[in-house]
Design an enzyme around this catalytic site. Structure first.
Site, mmCIF file in Angstrom:
data_model
loop_
_atom_site.group_PDB
_atom_site.id
_atom_site.type_symbol
_atom_site.label_atom_id
_atom_site.label_comp_id
_atom_site.label_asym_id
_atom_site.label_seq_id
_atom_site.Cartn_x
_atom_site.Cartn_y
_atom_site.Cartn_z
ATOM 1 N N LYS A 128 0.835 -1.206 0.000
ATOM 2 C CA LYS A 128 0.000 0.000 0.000
ATOM 3 C C LYS A 128 0.869 1.255 0.000
ATOM 4 O O LYS A 128 0.649 2.187 -0.773
ATOM 5 C CB LYS A 128 -0.910 -0.033 1.232
ATOM 6 C CG LYS A 128 -1.960 1.039 1.210
ATOM 7 C CD LYS A 128 -2.844 0.963 2.431
ATOM 8 C CE LYS A 128 -3.686 -0.297 2.403
ATOM 9 N NZ LYS A 128 -4.575 -0.409 3.558
ATOM 10 N N ARG A 156 -3.215 2.843 8.843
ATOM 11 C CA ARG A 156 -3.560 1.565 8.199
ATOM 12 C C ARG A 156 -2.332 0.684 8.060
ATOM 13 O O ARG A 156 -1.244 1.154 7.785
ATOM 14 C CB ARG A 156 -4.068 1.805 6.773
ATOM 15 C CG ARG A 156 -5.359 2.525 6.671
ATOM 16 C CD ARG A 156 -5.589 2.890 5.194
ATOM 17 N NE ARG A 156 -6.625 3.883 5.065
ATOM 18 C CZ ARG A 156 -7.900 3.599 4.827
ATOM 19 N NH1 ARG A 156 -8.280 2.358 4.693
ATOM 20 N NH2 ARG A 156 -8.776 4.563 4.712
ATOM 21 N N GLY A 214 -7.994 -7.290 4.939
ATOM 22 C CA GLY A 214 -8.791 -7.327 6.165
ATOM 23 C C GLY A 214 -8.138 -8.072 7.313
ATOM 24 O O GLY A 214 -8.734 -8.230 8.359
ATOM 25 N N MET A 236 -5.329 -7.302 8.981
ATOM 26 C CA MET A 236 -4.700 -6.488 10.029
ATOM 27 C C MET A 236 -5.532 -5.235 10.270
ATOM 28 O O MET A 236 -6.592 -5.070 9.704
ATOM 29 C CB MET A 236 -3.271 -6.176 9.639
ATOM 30 C CG MET A 236 -2.408 -7.427 9.687
ATOM 31 S SD MET A 236 -0.740 -7.106 9.190
ATOM 32 C CE MET A 236 -0.967 -6.597 7.514
ATOM 33 N N ARG A 289 -3.413 -0.821 -6.425
ATOM 34 C CA ARG A 289 -2.448 -1.918 -6.495
ATOM 35 C C ARG A 289 -2.802 -2.749 -7.715
ATOM 36 O O ARG A 289 -3.907 -2.626 -8.254
ATOM 37 C CB ARG A 289 -2.506 -2.774 -5.233
ATOM 38 C CG ARG A 289 -3.831 -3.426 -5.080
ATOM 39 C CD ARG A 289 -3.982 -4.196 -3.811
ATOM 40 N NE ARG A 289 -5.385 -4.514 -3.701
ATOM 41 C CZ ARG A 289 -6.010 -4.809 -2.587
ATOM 42 N NH1 ARG A 289 -5.365 -4.811 -1.447
ATOM 43 N NH2 ARG A 289 -7.290 -5.100 -2.580
ATOM 44 N N HIS A 316 -15.483 -8.469 1.600
ATOM 45 C CA HIS A 316 -14.433 -9.292 2.192
ATOM 46 C C HIS A 316 -14.478 -10.721 1.668
ATOM 47 O O HIS A 316 -13.472 -11.296 1.255
ATOM 48 C CB HIS A 316 -14.584 -9.265 3.717
ATOM 49 C CG HIS A 316 -13.643 -10.189 4.411
ATOM 50 N ND1 HIS A 316 -13.996 -11.477 4.744
ATOM 51 C CD2 HIS A 316 -12.361 -10.036 4.779
ATOM 52 C CE1 HIS A 316 -12.954 -12.061 5.314
ATOM 53 N NE2 HIS A 316 -11.953 -11.207 5.362
ATOM 54 N N SER A 357 18.188 -39.691 -12.151
ATOM 55 C CA SER A 357 16.922 -39.011 -11.871
ATOM 56 C C SER A 357 16.829 -38.858 -10.361
ATOM 57 O O SER A 357 16.942 -39.835 -9.622
ATOM 58 C CB SER A 357 15.758 -39.845 -12.405
ATOM 59 O OG SER A 357 14.544 -39.198 -12.076
ATOM 60 N N CYS A 370 12.092 -37.012 -10.581
ATOM 61 C CA CYS A 370 10.815 -37.708 -10.744
ATOM 62 C C CYS A 370 10.045 -37.823 -9.432
ATOM 63 O O CYS A 370 9.015 -38.489 -9.370
ATOM 64 C CB CYS A 370 11.009 -39.075 -11.373
ATOM 65 S SG CYS A 370 12.029 -40.162 -10.384
ATOM 66 N N TYR A 374 15.263 -32.214 -17.137
ATOM 67 C CA TYR A 374 13.819 -32.424 -17.227
ATOM 68 C C TYR A 374 13.205 -32.627 -15.848
ATOM 69 O O TYR A 374 13.903 -32.930 -14.873
ATOM 70 C CB TYR A 374 13.484 -33.633 -18.120
ATOM 71 C CG TYR A 374 13.892 -34.975 -17.558
ATOM 72 C CD1 TYR A 374 13.012 -35.695 -16.740
ATOM 73 C CD2 TYR A 374 15.133 -35.522 -17.830
ATOM 74 C CE1 TYR A 374 13.384 -36.925 -16.220
ATOM 75 C CE2 TYR A 374 15.507 -36.754 -17.323
ATOM 76 C CZ TYR A 374 14.635 -37.453 -16.503
ATOM 77 O OH TYR A 374 14.982 -38.658 -15.985
HETATM 78 C C1 PEP Z 1 11.207 -40.777 -5.146
HETATM 79 O O1 PEP Z 1 11.706 -41.366 -4.194
HETATM 80 O O2 PEP Z 1 11.256 -39.556 -5.307
HETATM 81 C C2 PEP Z 1 10.503 -41.553 -6.173
HETATM 82 C C3 PEP Z 1 10.051 -40.977 -7.260
HETATM 83 O O3 PEP Z 1 10.308 -42.880 -5.932
HETATM 84 P P1 PEP Z 1 9.102 -43.449 -5.026
HETATM 85 O O4 PEP Z 1 8.215 -42.305 -4.702
HETATM 86 O O5 PEP Z 1 8.440 -44.464 -5.836
HETATM 87 O O6 PEP Z 1 9.856 -43.974 -3.882
#
Ligand code: PEP
Ligand code: MG
Length: 903
Positions: free
Chosen positions: A22, A91, A100, A102, A335, A451, A789, A857, A877
């Site tokens: 603000k 304020r 709202g 604070m 804002r 609100h 991975s 993963c 990735y």
């Molecule tokens: C992990 O451990 O991040 C994974 C992808 O394997 P899981 O969740 O199957 O143990």
């Protein structure tokens, strides 16, 4: 000496950290030459010092005096003067908006003398006494901590006595009497007189705003919005201007575009003869902003000009609070406006089309969380519904649930797993826990800027407000609509896109955005069925995702274990499979085969037969999946979970055998099984016989999987297809483990290739990095791996020493409450701890093999904040569940653009 106080003319919009949102925007508007009532901002640094020390910094008082004198000189009036007094508002204003949550105190500077001066100067005695009673009421509640109901009950009693219903029907004399009553309440509750010294009022109110940073509701809000608890709030002290000075005065809130659709136009609410809090609180129903054109064309025209100027300056949708004091327009706040997810996408593209921003900037105006919201289902348009009321469409989505009237009921329903809709006359910040627990919020009063609406939009919660047909009696637990009476037993459904309220259960359908994401632009546009807003939305999502795809460096894969999931992942834009968990392929009716493997002797015919049967089934699984993923990488993780997951439960077997023994004798097969289950029982199975350890312990198990995969690939190659399997070894901790499995794998690849006469040289072998030891020796492991991975689920478990299946439900709520972490580290990567281990693993792996392919993963692969981290740490990735693939694509694009800007 630290400077704590900044005049509005000193700052700008870039200083949100120091001046709060603000304060920074008030400074920006002042710089733009807009009509902003003069004032100053006390920095967040002062608040942090106060919260740390428990007292205001010593030098603050002197700085406030200087800043206040400056404001007084600009206005030619003095705070609390007996004639024509200067009054100020105090304020809160944190870096991130916390609507709202604070405190605010208005009309500071009024006392028994200056109220007369105000009456004289304004020529309106009633207004002066009304302002004074409002000050005591707000000051009493927020600064002195007196129960607010004491004041409102006194006001109601007075109205009753006078036989009037509206506050505005009370006379100056009535209000003068009310001031005395209020002062008596203060005296009775606190044993002190209402402070008459204006400066004391100012200092006490400032301190109260600092304190309000730590109220329970502020904590809840910050947790939910992931706002750090240590930022503190700034305090804005600003010259009061009055929208309640009778006709020709008023106050309003407006947006430069519609915050729910994004469309350009005049959107806002206006209340004649009222102060700002009256609009936001939704206490009185407002007029549409366009009504101001008839009431006061000059102010309306000036406001339209300023709205346009602000939108051009901020290059974004702005949300504005203003007041008209006897025909003079004042800007109280602006804002970059909160908006619905759909509006965010539409507005971003509208602004690109208007050449106000670039596509890169547009990408950073939307978020993965917003895209997720758009993927939510909506009410099935073809279902028969019983419309019982209509309100304003305040925040989109479709919510169905039983009626609840307060926080306790909402939280109780949620705890029992029952969906509920919070139904209230209007909401205020105290209702936050109920709003969090409910599926949606329905109010009887208040507009799109009330609100309930603002908070629900911020949370992505469905909200319908101002459904005036509803008569809500929370105490009796009833909602009356015409002659129908609903209770907490009844289910209702609210549509946040249309404002409709239905009686009973209503089925919900997929969102057209999801149809687009899964089926492409044509399918999405068909699902829009010609609806202009939906068509515009789908086109905007398409343009932004296409742009994200063109700029992102991170590739996006999916975690999928079935052909159906793989297909869905491809539809959502996955570029491969980053994790195919094979253990699911060993359960169900295949489990007896695994039992046979475990129960049989190593090297026995029985074991070999079980292996052969499993291999045949696995090959079929892989054939189907590799076929779906033709031409795209598919990482197959060798079987990972602890052995006991494939065996019957220890306790039920024990009971079975014990019962059988008691009844004359147990089946020997059961007894044998019980002995085996006992042998494999582990106290900490997640740290036990699983992953690569299992592969080494049970020779032949990994081999059958690798052979099945190679045979499936060979068959597809022979058909002219392009399978790209990647063999991934789980839970590796030492190079020797990987060497053993790799040697076995390479031999199998060579054998199958020779046997089938096909080239399988594209089949690669890599490892999951799930243990700190793996990350810390990644430079060695890299010699034996074609890719890594990061399994951040296990890595989080092993870095923190948290049992991932147990902790989240047990003590994480307390950990989050205590600020040990803001979000579960299983949800969003713990950058400092687990993240450092990942970064170190990346550095070490690349020190051996500069171009080794690196991905993630774990669940974090689909989490927006984590995706930004993975980009920055240099992964190639991310892999996440199919439904999160579009979000990952968008976020990968956003972080690429951010990185470009900061280069
Ligand atoms: C992990 O451990 O991040 C994974 C992808 O394997 P899981 O969740 O199957 O143990
Ligand atoms: Mg794992």
């Amino acid at each position: 000496m630290v400077k704590y106080v900044y005049d509005f003319s000193e700052g700008d919009k870039s200083q949100k950290d120091l001046l709060g949102g603000k304060g920074a925007n008030l400074a920006e508007m002042t710089k733009l030459g807009l009509p902003v009532p003069p004032g100053y901002t006390i920095s967040t640094e002062a608040c942090r010092a106060y919260l740390r020390e428990g007292v205001v910094p010593e030098t603050l008082a002197t700085e406030v005096t200087a800043a206040l004198r400056n404001v007084e000189d600009k206005m030619g009036r003095h705070l609390g003067d007996a004639t024509n007094p200067l009054l100020v508002s105090v304020r809160s204003g944190a870096k991130f908006s916390m609507p709202g949550m604070m405190e605010t105190v208005l009309n500071i500077g009024l006392n028994d003398q200056s109220v007369l001066g105000l009456a004289e100067a304004s020529g309106n005695e009633r207004f002066a006494w009304d302002s004074y009673r409002r000050l005591i009421q707000m000051f009493g509640k927020t600064v002195l901590d007196i129960e607010g109901d004491l004041f409102s009950e006194a006001l109601d009693a007075l109205k009753k006595e006078r036989g009037v219903t509206a506050d505005t029907d009370l006379t100056a004399e009535d209000l003068r009497g009310l001031v005395e009553t209020y002062k008596a309440i203060v005296k009775a509750e606190k044993g002190m007189d209402f402070p008459q010294d204006p400066r004391a009022q100012l200092d006490m109110a400032t301190e109260a705003v600092f304190r309000s940073w730590n109220t329970e509701r502020a904590h809840i809000y910050r947790r939910r919005e992931r706002i750090p608890h240590d930022l503190g709030t700034a305090v804005n002290v600003q010259t009061m201007v009055f929208g309640n000075m009778g006709d020709g005065s008023g106050t309003g809130v407006c947006f430069t575009r519609d915050p729910s659709t994004g469309h350009s136009g005049v959107y806002g609410d206006y209340l004649e003869n009222a102060q700002g809090e009256d609009v936001v609180a939704g206490i009185r129903n407002t007029l549409p902003l366009s009504a101001l054109e008839e009431l006061d064309k000059n102010s309306y025209d000036e406001l339209r000009g300023i709205m346009r100027k602000l939108e051009t300056h901020y290059r974004d949708l702005c949300d504005i609070e203003f007041t008209v004091e006897r025909g003079k327009l004042w800007m109280l706040q602006t804002r970059v406006g909160k908006r619905t997810a759909a509006a965010a996408f539409r507005v971003a593209i509208q602004l690109v089309d208007e050449k106000l921003i670039t596509m890169d900037e547009a990408l950073n105006r939307v978020t993965g969380d917003q895209l997720t919201q758009l993927m939510f289902p909506q009410f099935d348009a073809s279902a028969s519904k019983e419309l019982v009321a209509r309100g304003m469409a305040a925040s989109p989505g479709a919510a169905v649930g039983v009626i609840v009237f307060d926080n306790a009921q909402a939280e109780a329903a949620a705890a029992e797993g029952r969906k509920c809709v919070l139904v209230r006359r209007e909401t205020n910040p105290d209702d936050l826990p109920g709003m969090v627990a409910a599926e949606g919020v329905l109010t009887a009063r208040g507009g799109k800027t009330s609100h309930a609406a603002v908070v629900a939009r911020g949370m992505g919660k469905t909200c319908v407000c101002g459904a005036e047909a509803l008569q809500i009696d929370a105490e009796a637990g009833t909602v009356t609509i015409g002659d129908r009476v609903l209770t907490g037993e009844d289910t209702i459904a609210i549509d946040g896109q249309t404002g409709e309220v239905f009686f009973g259960e209503v089925p919900v359908t997929d969102s057209p955005v999801t149809t687009y994401l899964a089926g492409g632009l044509e399918a999405g546009l068909a699902a829009a069925e010609g609806d202009e807003g939906t068509t515009e939305l789908i086109e905007a999502v398409h343009k932004l995702l296409t742009h994200a795809d063109s700029v992102r460096r991170l590739r996006v894969r999916a975690n999928a274990d079935t052909p159906e999931d793989s297909r869905r992942a491809l539809d959502f834009g996955a570029e491969g499979i980053g994790l195919c968990r094979t253990e699911h392929m060993f359960l169900g009716d295949r489990r007896p085969l695994v039992e046979r493997v475990i129960l049989s002797e190593e090297g026995s015919t029985e074991r070999q037969e079980a292996f052969d049967a499993l291999e045949k089934l696995q090959k079929e699984d892989f054939l189907q999946m590799l076929d779906v993923m033709d031409g795209k990488a598919m990482t197959v993780r060798l079987i990972d979970p602890p052995l006991h997951e494939f065996l019957p439960s220890l306790s039920s077997l024990e009971v079975k055998v014990a019962l059988a023994k008691a009844n004359g004798g147990a089946d020997p097969a059961d007894e044998e099984m019980l002995a085996t289950v006992r042998r494999f029982h582990e106290e900490n199975p997640m740290l036990g016989l699983r992953g690569v350890r299992l592969g080494i312990y049970l020779p032949g198990l990994f081999a059958l999987q690798m052979r099945a995969l190679c045979e499936a690939a060979a068959e597809l190659v022979a058909q002219g297809k392009d399978p790209r399997p990647e063999i991934m070894v789980p839970l590796v901790g030492s190079i020797r483990e990987l060497q053993l499995i790799r040697a076995e794998g390479e031999a199998i690849i060579a054998e199958v290739a020779a046997d089938k006469g096909v080239d399988l040289s594209k089949v690669t072998i890599g490892a999951m990095i799930e243990l700190p030891r793996a990350a810390m020796t990644a430079e060695d492991l890299a010699h034996e791996a074609d890719f890594f991975s990061f399994g951040t689920n296990d890595l989080t478990q092993t870095v923190w020493g948290f049992s991932r299946d147990d902790v989240e439900g047990v003590f994480f709520p307390q950990y989050i409450e205590a600020g040990i972490f803001g979000t579960s580290p299983f949800e969003s990567i713990d950058v400092h701890g687990v993240g450092t281990v990942v970064a170190e693993g990346v550095r070490r792996a690349r020190s051996t093999k500069g171009d080794i392919k690196l991905g993630v993963c774990g669940e974090h692969g689909g989490d927006p904040l984590s995706i930004h981290f993975f980009h920055n740490v240099g992964l190639d990735y991310v892999s996440c569940s199919p439904f999160r693939v579009p979000v990952a694509r968008l976020e990968a694009g956003r972080v690429a653009v951010e990185a470009k800007v900061s280069e």
